[in-house]
Design an enzyme around this catalytic site. Sequence first.
Site, PDB file in Angstrom:
ATOM      1  N   ARG A  27       0.823  -1.217   0.000  1.00  0.00           N
ATOM      2  CA  ARG A  27       0.000   0.000   0.000  1.00  0.00           C
ATOM      3  C   ARG A  27       0.857   1.267   0.000  1.00  0.00           C
ATOM      4  NH1 ARG A  27      -3.837   2.471   4.194  1.00  0.00           N
ATOM      5  NH2 ARG A  27      -5.453   3.434   2.891  1.00  0.00           N
ATOM      6  N   HIS A  51       0.364   4.252  -2.647  1.00  0.00           N
ATOM      7  CA  HIS A  51       0.078   5.634  -2.227  1.00  0.00           C
ATOM      8  C   HIS A  51       1.207   6.583  -2.606  1.00  0.00           C
ATOM      9  CE1 HIS A  51      -3.541   5.156   0.676  1.00  0.00           C
ATOM     10  NE2 HIS A  51      -3.586   4.275  -0.294  1.00  0.00           N
ATOM     11  N   VAL A  66       0.449   9.731  -6.139  1.00  0.00           N
ATOM     12  CA  VAL A  66       0.529  11.149  -5.785  1.00  0.00           C
ATOM     13  C   VAL A  66       1.915  11.648  -6.204  1.00  0.00           C
ATOM     14  CG1 VAL A  66       0.254  12.818  -3.931  1.00  0.00           C
ATOM     15  CG2 VAL A  66      -0.961  10.636  -3.809  1.00  0.00           C
ATOM     16  N   GLY A  78       3.616  10.799  -8.753  1.00  0.00           N
ATOM     17  CA  GLY A  78       4.456   9.729  -9.283  1.00  0.00           C
ATOM     18  C   GLY A  78       5.221   9.014  -8.176  1.00  0.00           C
ATOM     19  N   ASP A 104       7.860   8.863  -6.277  1.00  0.00           N
ATOM     20  CA  ASP A 104       8.958   9.776  -5.955  1.00  0.00           C
ATOM     21  C   ASP A 104       9.236   9.844  -4.461  1.00  0.00           C
ATOM     22  OD1 ASP A 104       6.720  11.087  -5.058  1.00  0.00           O
ATOM     23  OD2 ASP A 104       7.451  13.078  -5.637  1.00  0.00           O
ATOM     24  N   SER A 127       7.396  10.705  -2.168  1.00  0.00           N
ATOM     25  CA  SER A 127       6.796  11.865  -1.486  1.00  0.00           C
ATOM     26  C   SER A 127       5.953  11.447  -0.285  1.00  0.00           C
ATOM     27  CB  SER A 127       5.955  12.696  -2.462  1.00  0.00           C
ATOM     28  OG  SER A 127       4.992  11.896  -3.104  1.00  0.00           O
ATOM     29  N   GLU A 140       1.831  14.455   2.751  1.00  0.00           N
ATOM     30  CA  GLU A 140       0.892  13.388   2.359  1.00  0.00           C
ATOM     31  C   GLU A 140       0.604  12.418   3.499  1.00  0.00           C
ATOM     32  OE1 GLU A 140       2.363  11.316  -1.154  1.00  0.00           O
ATOM     33  OE2 GLU A 140       2.929  13.226  -2.061  1.00  0.00           O
ATOM     34  N   ASN A 168      -4.178   8.990   4.790  1.00  0.00           N
ATOM     35  CA  ASN A 168      -2.991   8.230   5.181  1.00  0.00           C
ATOM     36  C   ASN A 168      -2.728   8.152   6.684  1.00  0.00           C
ATOM     37  OD1 ASN A 168      -2.283   7.571   2.546  1.00  0.00           O
ATOM     38  ND2 ASN A 168      -1.081   9.444   2.258  1.00  0.00           N
ATOM     39  N   PRO A 172      -7.794   7.070  -4.785  1.00  0.00           N
ATOM     40  CA  PRO A 172      -9.216   6.729  -4.914  1.00  0.00           C
ATOM     41  C   PRO A 172      -9.896   6.627  -3.554  1.00  0.00           C
ATOM     42  CG  PRO A 172      -7.804   4.861  -5.505  1.00  0.00           C
ATOM     43  CD  PRO A 172      -6.899   6.007  -5.236  1.00  0.00           C
ATOM     44  N   HIS A 201      -6.435  -6.082  -2.468  1.00  0.00           N
ATOM     45  CA  HIS A 201      -7.236  -6.273  -1.256  1.00  0.00           C
ATOM     46  C   HIS A 201      -7.482  -7.754  -0.956  1.00  0.00           C
ATOM     47  CE1 HIS A 201      -8.905  -1.856  -1.541  1.00  0.00           C
ATOM     48  NE2 HIS A 201      -7.637  -1.923  -1.209  1.00  0.00           N
ATOM     49  N   THR A 202      -6.746  -8.624  -1.590  1.00  0.00           N
ATOM     50  CA  THR A 202      -6.711 -10.021  -1.150  1.00  0.00           C
ATOM     51  C   THR A 202      -5.939 -10.114   0.160  1.00  0.00           C
ATOM     52  OG1 THR A 202      -6.174 -12.292  -1.792  1.00  0.00           O
ATOM     53  CG2 THR A 202      -4.604 -10.630  -2.465  1.00  0.00           C
ATOM     54  N   ASP A 209      -3.905 -14.442  -3.086  1.00  0.00           N
ATOM     55  CA  ASP A 209      -4.528 -15.308  -4.094  1.00  0.00           C
ATOM     56  C   ASP A 209      -5.733 -14.589  -4.706  1.00  0.00           C
ATOM     57  OD1 ASP A 209      -6.476 -15.360  -2.155  1.00  0.00           O
ATOM     58  OD2 ASP A 209      -6.235 -17.467  -1.636  1.00  0.00           O
TER      59      ASP A 209
HETATM   60  C1  HEM Z   1      -9.143   0.857  -6.393  1.00  0.00           C
HETATM   61  C2  HEM Z   1      -9.182   1.791  -5.480  1.00  0.00           C
HETATM   62  C3  HEM Z   1      -8.770   1.585  -4.048  1.00  0.00           C
HETATM   63  C4  HEM Z   1      -9.426   2.063  -2.960  1.00  0.00           C
HETATM   64  C5  HEM Z   1     -10.687   2.912  -2.951  1.00  0.00           C
HETATM   65  C6  HEM Z   1      -8.703   1.608  -1.793  1.00  0.00           C
HETATM   66  C7  HEM Z   1      -9.053   1.908  -0.488  1.00  0.00           C
HETATM   67  C8  HEM Z   1      -8.493   1.322   0.637  1.00  0.00           C
HETATM   68  C9  HEM Z   1      -8.936   1.536   1.991  1.00  0.00           C
HETATM   69  C10 HEM Z   1     -10.066   2.471   2.399  1.00  0.00           C
HETATM   70  C11 HEM Z   1      -8.167   0.779   2.804  1.00  0.00           C
HETATM   71  C12 HEM Z   1      -8.269   0.658   4.330  1.00  0.00           C
HETATM   72  C13 HEM Z   1      -7.562   1.805   5.019  1.00  0.00           C
HETATM   73  C14 HEM Z   1      -7.795   1.898   6.504  1.00  0.00           C
HETATM   74  O1  HEM Z   1      -8.504   1.086   7.102  1.00  0.00           O
HETATM   75  O2  HEM Z   1      -7.236   2.814   7.113  1.00  0.00           O
HETATM   76  C15 HEM Z   1      -7.228   0.074   1.967  1.00  0.00           C
HETATM   77  C16 HEM Z   1      -6.301  -0.829   2.417  1.00  0.00           C
HETATM   78  C17 HEM Z   1      -5.379  -1.442   1.601  1.00  0.00           C
HETATM   79  N1  HEM Z   1      -5.166  -1.181   0.260  1.00  0.00           N
HETATM   80 FE1  HEM Z   1      -6.433  -0.212  -0.970  1.00  0.00          FE
HETATM   81  N2  HEM Z   1      -7.623   0.872  -2.197  1.00  0.00           N
HETATM   82  C18 HEM Z   1      -7.618   0.833  -3.562  1.00  0.00           C
HETATM   83  C19 HEM Z   1      -6.661   0.245  -4.359  1.00  0.00           C
HETATM   84  C20 HEM Z   1      -5.523  -0.348  -3.884  1.00  0.00           C
HETATM   85  C21 HEM Z   1      -4.373  -0.706  -4.680  1.00  0.00           C
HETATM   86  C22 HEM Z   1      -4.225  -0.410  -6.164  1.00  0.00           C
HETATM   87  C23 HEM Z   1      -3.481  -1.290  -3.845  1.00  0.00           C
HETATM   88  C24 HEM Z   1      -2.100  -1.833  -4.120  1.00  0.00           C
HETATM   89  C25 HEM Z   1      -1.616  -2.073  -5.319  1.00  0.00           C
HETATM   90  C26 HEM Z   1      -4.080  -1.328  -2.525  1.00  0.00           C
HETATM   91  C27 HEM Z   1      -3.537  -1.921  -1.415  1.00  0.00           C
HETATM   92  C28 HEM Z   1      -4.119  -1.938  -0.164  1.00  0.00           C
HETATM   93  C29 HEM Z   1      -3.651  -2.776   0.935  1.00  0.00           C
HETATM   94  C30 HEM Z   1      -2.548  -3.810   0.846  1.00  0.00           C
HETATM   95  C31 HEM Z   1      -4.446  -2.453   2.042  1.00  0.00           C
HETATM   96  C32 HEM Z   1      -4.337  -3.053   3.458  1.00  0.00           C
HETATM   97  C33 HEM Z   1      -3.314  -2.303   4.250  1.00  0.00           C
HETATM   98  C34 HEM Z   1      -3.049  -2.891   5.623  1.00  0.00           C
HETATM   99  O3  HEM Z   1      -3.613  -3.915   5.993  1.00  0.00           O
HETATM  100  O4  HEM Z   1      -2.221  -2.271   6.316  1.00  0.00           O
HETATM  101  N3  HEM Z   1      -5.301  -0.725  -2.582  1.00  0.00           N
HETATM  102  N4  HEM Z   1      -7.439   0.426   0.660  1.00  0.00           N
END
Ligand code: HEM
Length: 286
Positions: free
Chosen positions: A18, A22, A26, A28, A30, A32, A44, A50, A119, A149-150, A214
């Site tokens: 993540r 992130h 934002v 690129g 970089d 940041s 940020e 964040n 997003p 989000h797997t 997975d």
């Molecule tokens: C498609 C739009 C996406 C949205 C709206 C989104 C939103 C979120 C939100 C709201 C959380 C929980 C944050 C919290 O509880 O504080 C989260 C967690 C997470 N996101 Fe996304 N996300 C998106 C795409 C992505 C992408 C592209 C990746 C990585 C390539 C990603 C990786 C993760 C990971 C690994 C977590 C869990 C972090 C943890 O357990 O510490 N997400 N995301």
Amino acid sequence: MTASMVQSDRTMAAAFLRLHFHDCFVRGCDGSVLLDSTSGNQAEKDSFANANSLRGFTQIDQVKAQLEEVCPGVVSCADILALTARDAIVQIGGQSWVVDLGRKDGIVSIASESMSSLPSPFATYTQLVQGFAAVGMSEKDMVVLSGAHTIGKTKCGLFSQRLYGFSGPGAVNGTDPTLDPDYANVLRQQCPQNAPLNTVFFDPSGSFPGQTYDKGFFQAVSANRGVLASDAALLTSSFGASQVALEAGATSPFMTDFAISMRKMGTIAAPAGSVLEVRKNCHFVN
Ligand code: HEM
């Protein structure tokens, strides 16, 4: 080093993945996202998106410190984020991808840009596509990378509007009708009203609940068990729904698709004309 960190705490894979996302969305890739706020500027990492949410900063510091000892001024913080994300996913059983190196670190980090560029968990499908397009990523990249989000978890407060007092079209007893009602009951147990900081796994399936890399996320979404509104929204377009079905299916291309889109995400460039450097310390500009 990443491998041993993830071995001793498997949840670090989600944290590293993540952080890289992130960072790249934002300004690129970089670095940041790693800069600290200063007296006149909120960075940020301290934005609403964040703060109290991104993890792994201390571990990135440890990697950077070791690199600076052996090779001072060579490996940027942005490259470290790209490498740890890849190495972490490999460590938990994912497919590797090439990390193109040579990123430099920016000197600008603005909290409000995280809010406009990342997003939202409340985003519609169209908004998700637009957000990814803004950084040169395709609709397919968007669906595939949602598969991140797997692993990992989310705070209840970021989706509890789907469980309590939902008043959108077709609401059933205050519940979002696009959420499987049985699963809504499970989530209500984990997320009692007024406990917005409780957390749930996006995808509790697998031998390491919430930490198994997975296609389980896509299976969950297919079964109307996507937790965030933005995850459920993947089913609201015909392209999204068929890509989700493909990724969830018996011959799922998830591992390969994810690796391809991650390599692409890692190439998002800093805005033209940005001042760039290899930071000595990821928290501060040189
Ligand atoms: C498609 C739009 C996406 C949205 C709206 C989104 C939103 C979120 C939100 C709201 C959380 C929980 C944050 C919290 O509880 O504080 C989260 C967690 C997470 N996101 Fe996304 N996300 C998106 C795409 C992505 C992408 C592209 C990746 C990585 C390539 C990603 C990786 C993760 C990971 C690994 C977590 C869990 C972090 C943890 O357990 O510490 N997400 N995301």
